[in-house]
Design an enzyme around this catalytic site. Structure first.
Site, PDB file in Angstrom:
ATOM      1  N   ILE A   1      15.323 102.954  14.972  1.00 44.85           N
ATOM      2  CA  ILE A   1      15.992 101.829  14.228  1.00 44.85           C
ATOM      3  C   ILE A   1      17.351 101.855  14.345  1.00 44.85           C
ATOM      4  CG2 ILE A   1      16.124 100.657  11.922  1.00 44.85           C
ATOM      5  CD1 ILE A   1      13.142 101.662  11.291  1.00 44.85           C
TER       6      ILE A   1
ATOM      7  N   ASN B   1      19.497 102.598   4.789  1.00 42.92           N
ATOM      8  CA  ASN B   1      18.758 103.191   3.582  1.00 42.92           C
ATOM      9  C   ASN B   1      20.009 103.352   2.518  1.00 42.92           C
ATOM     10  OD1 ASN B   1      16.468 104.263   2.857  1.00 42.92           O
ATOM     11  ND2 ASN B   1      17.118 106.133   3.212  1.00 42.92           N
TER      12      ASN B   1
ATOM     13  N   GLU C   1      13.142 107.510  11.073  1.00 35.58           N
ATOM     14  CA  GLU C   1      13.208 106.085  11.495  1.00 35.58           C
ATOM     15  C   GLU C   1      12.618 106.100  12.910  1.00 35.58           C
ATOM     16  OE1 GLU C   1      17.333 107.342  12.379  1.00 35.58           O
ATOM     17  OE2 GLU C   1      15.791 107.927  10.759  1.00 35.58           O
TER      18      GLU C   1
END
Length: 205
Positions: free
Chosen positions: A120, A127, A163
């Site tokens: 990602i 985040n 991720e």
């Protein structure tokens, strides 16, 4: 009733096996040769045996239930050992085992094997900006989209890191893997997950 009519036993003895007020079983005895074959002394002996049998049967059932629960829990723990807790897809441990197996099979059969690594973009900024709860939701949405891509029973989608995801594609050549990769990019874009942590209005890619 039909059994007793047809059997025509000369003597019958029937005794319930009870433990702590609960009927556990029933002892049934018959004698086809002699009338009044079961005496009071027999009854006392059978009652003593029945009391012991009640305890044994209860313990056996408890042990059987315990064995079933242990087996079920063991199965659940085995699944958790190979499953990512957040997304429910395979974890790195299962992927490492699968790739070893598929790599050897591919060398033996000379069938193509493709692996797609997915990460990602700018997830740390996402985040930090939105918080861990929405960060976890983002990862779950991506995992769900990737699961739809891995349609074949031999395909394996796994969460490889925070991720990072990996898609194992047995019997898939480079050209077909490229098509799948483009489909993944398109499907992730279609999720339209807002990503404003880059200083401009954007989406997760």
């Amino acid at each position: 009733e039909t059994y007793f009519i047809n059997k025509k036993a000369k003597s019958i003895f029937c005794l319930p096996i009870i433990n702590q007020g609960t009927l556990i079983a029933i002892v049934y005895l018959e004698n086809n040769l002699t009338e009044n074959a079961f005496t009071e002394q027999h009854r006392e002996t059978f009652e003593l045996i029945a009391s012991q049998a009640a305890i044994s049967l209860t313990n056996a059932r408890l042990y059987s239930n315990l064995e079933h629960k242990v087996a079920q829990r063991t199965k659940e723990l085995d699944m958790l050992a190979y499953q990512d807790g957040l997304t429910g897809i395979a974890n790195r441990r299962l992927f490492d085992q699968a790739i070893d197996k598929e790599w050897l099979r591919s060398k033996r059969t000379e069938d193509p094997l493709s692996i797609l690594m997915i990460d990602i973009d700018h997830f740390k900024k996402y985040n930090d900006h939105y918080g861990h709860v929405l960060g976890d939701d983002c990862i779950k949405f991506i995992a769900q989209a990737l699961e739809k891509i891995a349609r074949r029973s031999t395909d394996l989608i796994a969460r490889y890191g925070g991720e990072e995801f990996v898609l194992l594609l047995p019997n898939t050549c480079a050209a077909d893997a490229e098509i799948i990769a483009k489909q993944i990019l398109s499907d992730i874009d279609a999720l339209d997950i807002a990503h404003q942590a880059l200083g401009q209005l954007s989406i997760v890619t």
